[in-house]
Design a protein around this motif. Structure first.
Motif, PDB file in Angstrom:
ATOM      1  N   ASP A 190      37.884 -22.470 -38.173  1.00 29.60           N
ATOM      2  CA  ASP A 190      39.045 -22.079 -37.345  1.00 29.60           C
ATOM      3  C   ASP A 190      40.574 -22.051 -37.267  1.00 29.60           C
ATOM      4  N   TYR A 191      40.508 -22.759 -37.670  1.00 25.16           N
ATOM      5  CA  TYR A 191      42.514 -23.008 -38.168  1.00 25.16           C
ATOM      6  C   TYR A 191      43.267 -23.028 -39.573  1.00 25.16           C
ATOM      7  N   LYS A 192      42.006 -22.933 -40.304  1.00 29.68           N
ATOM      8  CA  LYS A 192      42.232 -23.031 -41.455  1.00 29.68           C
ATOM      9  C   LYS A 192      43.068 -23.828 -42.369  1.00 29.68           C
ATOM     10  N   GLY A 193      42.582 -25.255 -41.616  1.00 32.78           N
ATOM     11  CA  GLY A 193      43.414 -26.071 -42.515  1.00 32.78           C
ATOM     12  C   GLY A 193      42.744 -27.007 -43.450  1.00 32.78           C
ATOM     13  N   GLY A 194      43.236 -28.384 -43.382  1.00 31.77           N
ATOM     14  CA  GLY A 194      42.712 -29.317 -43.641  1.00 31.77           C
ATOM     15  C   GLY A 194      41.763 -30.247 -42.768  1.00 31.77           C
ATOM     16  N   THR A 195      41.281 -31.575 -42.964  1.00 30.77           N
ATOM     17  CA  THR A 195      40.328 -32.290 -42.803  1.00 30.77           C
ATOM     18  C   THR A 195      40.698 -33.018 -41.783  1.00 30.77           C
ATOM     19  N   GLN A 196      41.297 -34.007 -42.180  1.00 29.73           N
ATOM     20  CA  GLN A 196      42.246 -35.121 -41.369  1.00 29.73           C
ATOM     21  C   GLN A 196      43.676 -34.510 -40.325  1.00 29.73           C
ATOM     22  N   ASN A 197      43.209 -35.107 -39.807  1.00 31.55           N
ATOM     23  CA  ASN A 197      44.243 -35.107 -38.639  1.00 31.55           C
ATOM     24  C   ASN A 197      44.740 -35.617 -38.023  1.00 31.55           C
ATOM     25  N   TRP A 198      45.716 -36.320 -37.540  1.00 27.46           N
ATOM     26  CA  TRP A 198      46.048 -37.641 -37.644  1.00 27.46           C
ATOM     27  C   TRP A 198      46.975 -37.783 -36.834  1.00 27.46           C
ATOM     28  N   ASP A 199      47.594 -36.633 -36.081  1.00 31.73           N
ATOM     29  CA  ASP A 199      48.814 -37.128 -34.932  1.00 31.73           C
ATOM     30  C   ASP A 199      49.060 -35.608 -34.158  1.00 31.73           C
ATOM     31  N   ILE A 200      48.799 -36.046 -32.636  1.00 33.82           N
ATOM     32  CA  ILE A 200      49.261 -34.663 -32.167  1.00 33.82           C
ATOM     33  C   ILE A 200      50.234 -34.079 -30.566  1.00 33.82           C
ATOM     34  N   ASP A 201      50.530 -33.520 -30.219  1.00 24.54           N
ATOM     35  CA  ASP A 201      51.797 -34.106 -29.406  1.00 24.54           C
ATOM     36  C   ASP A 201      52.058 -32.530 -29.025  1.00 24.54           C
ATOM     37  N   GLN A 202      52.743 -31.416 -27.479  1.00 27.78           N
ATOM     38  CA  GLN A 202      52.533 -30.367 -26.720  1.00 27.78           C
ATOM     39  C   GLN A 202      53.835 -30.400 -27.004  1.00 27.78           C
ATOM     40  N   ASP A 203      54.512 -29.245 -27.036  1.00 27.22           N
ATOM     41  CA  ASP A 203      56.133 -28.775 -25.921  1.00 27.22           C
ATOM     42  C   ASP A 203      56.318 -27.926 -24.873  1.00 27.22           C
TER      43      ASP A 203
END
Length: 954
Positions: free
Chosen positions: A36-49
């Motif tokens: 869906d997002y065409k990226g890598g496996t691990q997602n380490w952090d999230i934030d929102q503007d």
């Protein structure tokens, strides 16, 4: 006692509203895969503007999600991004391997990266590893790696070395804590580190999370040692349900939800949500809908929904919703009815009747099958504190998870109490209707009602009258006093002469209504006819055509239209409020031919679905009063793309050349709760006459737009029916060069100049025409005059020619005469020369002196005469003068011709004979023939050509 219960209820409702975490069922879960997002496996952090865009620190870069599209941003020297944090100014700080800095939007909205790590003298640092954490603390931005922290302040970066080696750091309210493997937990204050007492006992494990608890307590989550409370300089284990879970599954940190609940990520079993007492409220894992059990990070967005960064993928959990669900993970399928009986929740499904303990919360364990109910269960009802089940195999009585009695072996649809007969029930079954009686030993089957044997699941009772619908007919049947038979049966096909058909029968506010096409009728027993209830029809006048409806115990009217569900919620003023939008997410999942609505309390409504059971809390709808935001996210045209909503300053107007009049817009709205039902409406002012229909398509293209000023307007609508404010974007398309203002000015000037020019040309032409008429008249006059003159001239010329011809003849005659005379002179000179030669033979010695003198005088006289004669030279000169033009043409045409040959040509032109030529040229006749031959050869004449004729033609 009532006062206490009331306050407890208010407290429970208030706590539920504030917490936004329901302990009943599971909320909607949306998984985003790598594809869906065409990226890598691990997602380490999230934030929102501030605009609602989400950012994910991924193994393949930084990913931005606006609800409609994903965008990827890379940082130099590092593929992976480990952490992300956004400050109030909109700068997106990121950290990776040996690299940290921030992204900032350009004027066209593209995020441009500015490296801060480049400002550090890396040669003086032995190692610069991954940046694992970023904290915005007061006016500082802290980048933490294992070896040191980098503090960005006032556009400068300072370095703070680790005492030994850092693990991870945490921001708890306005405090920054860092674990050191030697000194334990350190607090960062004013550029220095201060050790927390007695925190070194956790040095043999990694701390992955720290959270604030009431009374200034800290909750510390370790990787493999469980949870600890730090209070009064002491670190003690926190013996709770949450601690047991973490010890078993290992913690990977977490986040707090509105200071009421804590989310903890685990390595082995998803996440748990627990209250501040450590009681687990929710548990999400792969079985419950996550795509991966290892959760690396969790984040609560601006609407208190939960985002999870997984070891493989991203998950969104819609905590901020009035709906939760019991689906396959709870071991239930299509639900036809629900009931609560003796602290158990029962559901009638196509596989049987299932139950779960009910104490206003349902945790993660599954529903259990009621013994003896395997098969299709149509209904489950509580009547006189007894649980009746209308089953495919018969009428059943259920208690405490077991079938305790089979009342009848025929398949049943439902049961109803008979008015004025409190100890009797009537049940509709596959063969008609039956009566059940309540005795001292319990409920018993009494008898089948004779007179009607058709299967009808839809029926209502009024006194002794039973109304039933079967196919296209409605039956009114009158029960006998002994309830053994129907004394009379009447059928109805239409409600009136003008109202055809009868779609449904239902009881509302203890009154029986007959409905078709949203018009509601009652029946008058006195007049034996149906009459319309105008008030009820008016209530449904603006509602789409309904299929069926039911009324819950609070007086709310639930109805199905198409495949969608809605409710007319009863207000305190006695009216109704139509609520449609929240239930759009249930569209297509409602059991439309068997609507199951069970309201058991002010916060609890159960709705049967084709794939399980939904729990609805109407009080949580207050959270959806806020309007969504609509963004024109992208604006592109050939040659350029502008990304909006990234925090850049918006331009008043975008200028587009006419060659780029193919524009494309992309839309977004950071309303992540139900993206599949998020809709947009747009209008291009200057092109569209009205707003478009609502659509889930988040892209719009316009081709071949004319020049002019345009305004793109956009609105968004959530599945809860809330519309956003209007979002606009202004742009102008320049006209092509041939339709530019200057071009039109040029055209006007050109037309004016052309008119002036044409007028002048016309005037000039008129003058010229007049002039030409005069000229033509003069020309004709002159032509006539010229013709007369020409005729006169030709006459004169003819006369001149005749004169010239005559003169030529005379000249030729004179030439001939001159030649003849010259020849005579030549002959004379020849004779004289002969005389002279002969005189030389005379011996003058024999003469006397006088004779000798006379002889000598005679000889001299003759010689003088011969020498003094210039006739030949005059002849030659005359011939050349007369035939000068001929000799010139001949020499030009044949440059190699000799003077002797020119003379010969002249003699031949004069038509002299060979003898005459021989005498003039003083050669023999053979010499003349030889000279003629050589002349023919030089003139390149063949044997057949006449030499004299050729010479005359020159």
């Amino acid at each position: 006692m009532n006062f206490t219960k009331f306050h407890i209820l208010i407290l429970l409702v208030t706590t539920t509203l504030l917490s936004q975490v329901k302990n009943i069922g599971l909320p909607d879960i949306q998984n985003y895969k790598r594809s869906d997002y065409k990226g890598g496996t691990q997602n380490w952090d999230i934030d929102q503007d501030k605009n609602g865009n989400l950012y994910f620190a991924n193994n393949n870069g930084l990913f931005q999600f606006d609800g409609s599209s994903w965008r990827k941003y890379n940082i130099p020297n590092s593929i992976a991004v480990r952490c992300v944090k956004i400050d109030d100014s909109g700068k997106i700080f990121v950290g990776g391997y040996t690299e940290f800095g921030y992204f900032k939007p350009t004027s066209k909205g593209r995020l441009s990266y500015f490296s801060l790590s480049k400002t550090i003298n890396k040669s003086s640092l032995k190692l610069m590893d991954f940046i694992w954490k970023i904290h915005i603390h007061n006016d500082e931005v802290i980048f933490q790696s294992f070896e040191r922290t980098y503090i960005f302040k006032n556009k400068k970066v300072k370095v703070l070395e680790a005492p030994k080696r850092f693990q991870f750091s945490f921001q708890v309210k306005n405090h920054i804590y860092i674990q050191d493997i030697s000194l334990g937990i350190l607090e960062y204050r004013n550029g220095k580190l201060f050790q927390l007492k007695n925190s070194t006992i956790l040095n043999n494990t990694e701390i992955w999370g720290m959270f604030s608890l009431p009374k200034n307590k800290l909750l510390v989550a370790t990787l493999n040692k469980g949870l600890f409370i730090y209070e009064n300089d002491k670190m003690i284990p926190w013996n709770t349900e949450a601690n047991v879970f973490i010890k078993k599954n290992s913690s990977l940190g977490g986040i707090t939800i509105k200071d009421k609940f804590i989310v903890l990520n685990s390595v082995l079993d998803g996440i748990i949500v627990f209250d501040l007492n450590g009681k687990i409220i929710q548990h999400f894992n792969r079985t419950k809908g996550l795509q991966n059990n290892t959760v690396l990070t969790s984040f609560v967005d601006s609407k208190n929904n939960l985002w999870l960064g997984l070891d493989n993928g991203i998950t969104f959990i819609n905590e901020n919703s009035p709906f939760t669900y019991f689906r396959f993970s709870y071991n239930i399928s299509t639900v036809y009815a629900t009931a609560i009986h003796k602290e158990n929740l029962y559901v009638a499904t196509n596989q049987g009747v299932f139950y779960h303990s009910w104490n206003n919360s349902i945790k993660e364990d599954t529903f259990k099958l009621v013994e003896g109910t395997t098969g299709q269960a149509w209904n489950i009802q509580v009547i006189d504190d007894q649980l009746f089940c209308a089953h495919n195999t018969g009428a059943l009585l259920i208690s405490e998870g077991k079938t305790i009695k089979i009342l009848d072996n025929v398949g049943y649809w439902q049961f109803k109490k008979i008015p004025n007969h409190p100890n009797y029930l009537i049940g509709s079954n596959y063969n008609g209707f039956s009566i059940f009686e309540k005795t001292s030993t319990g409920w018993l089957f009494k008898n089948k009602i004779e007179g009607f044997s058709r299967s009808s699941g839809l029926f209502e009772l009024h006194d002794k009258n039973l109304w039933a619908k079967k196919d296209n007919l409605v039956y009114r049947m009158t029960l006998s006093e002994d309830l053994n038979k129907f004394e009379s049966i009447e059928t109805y096909e239409n409600l009136s002469k003008t109202t055809k058909g009868i779609a449904n029968i239902q009881q509302l506010d203890n009154k029986i209504y007959f409905q078709t096409n949203n018009r509601f009728f009652k029946y008058s027993y006195e007049q034996n006819l149906f009459f319309e209830d105008k008030k009820m029809s008016a209530l449904f006048a603006k509602i789409p055509k309904i299929n069926s409806l039911t009324q819950d115990r609070n007086g709310n009217i639930w109805y199905i239209f198409g495949e969608s569900l809605a409710v007319l919620m009863k207000t305190n003023q006695g009216g109704y409020k139509n609520i449609v939008a929240p239930f759009s997410k249930l569209t297509g999942n409602i059991v439309s031919n068997n609507l199951s609505i069970n309201t058991t309390g002010p916060n609890d409504t159960f709705i049967g679905l084709t794939d399980g059971l939904a729990h609805y809390n109407p009080n949580l709808l207050n959270n959806y009063e806020a309007k969504p935001k609509a963004y024109i996210r992208g604006f592109s045209f050939p040659g350029d793309t502008i990304i909006l909503g990234n925090g850049q300053k918006a331009l008043d107007n975008y200028k587009i050349p006419y060659s780029s009049n193919h524009v494309k817009f992309t839309f977004s709205s950071p309303s992540y709760e139900n993206l599949e039902n998020l809709e947009f409406s747009y209008q291009l002012e200057g092109f569209d006459n009205q707003w478009s229909n609502w659509s889930a398509i988040a892209i719009k293209e316009y081709t071949n737009l004319k020049e002019g000023d345009y305004t793109m307007k956009l609105k968004a609508r959530t599945n809860y029916g809330k519309q956003s404010e209007k979002s606009t974007l202004n742009f102008s398309i320049f006209p092509p060069w041939y339709r530019h203002f200057l071009a039109y000015l040029f055209y006007i000037l050109l037309i004016a100049a052309s008119i002036i020019y044409i007028r002048k040309r016309i005037k000039t032409k008129i003058r010229k025409n007049k002039y030409y008429e005069i000229i033509e008249q003069r020309r004709l006059y002159l032509e006539k005059e010229s013709k007369i003159r020409q005729e006169q001239y030709e006459l004169e010329k003819e006369i001149e020619k005749l004169k010239n011809d005559k003169l030529q003849i005379k000249i030729l005659a004179k030439d001939k005469e001159l030649v003849n005379n010259s020849l005579q002179v030549v002959k004379k000179n020849k004779i004289l020369n002969g005389i002279i030669y002969k005189l030389k033979d005379i011996n003058v010695e024999s003469f006397d002196e006088s004779t000798k003198f006379q002889f000598t005088k005679l000889n001299r006289s003759i010689t003088k005469e011969v020498n003094a004669d210039k006739s030949w030279k005059d002849l030659e000169k005359h011939i050349k003068n007369v035939h000068f033009d001929f000799l010139k043409r001949l020499k030009e045409k044949y440059p190699t011709i000799s003077p002797r040959e020119l003379d010969l040509s002249t003699y031949l032109l004069m038509n002299m004979s060979t003898k005459e030529i021989a005498e003039i040229m003083n050669i023999s006749g053979g010499g003349v023939e030889l000279a003629r031959y050589r002349l023919r050869k030089k003139l390149e004449l063949n044997k057949k050509e006449n030499l004299i004729g050729f010479l005359m033609s020159i």
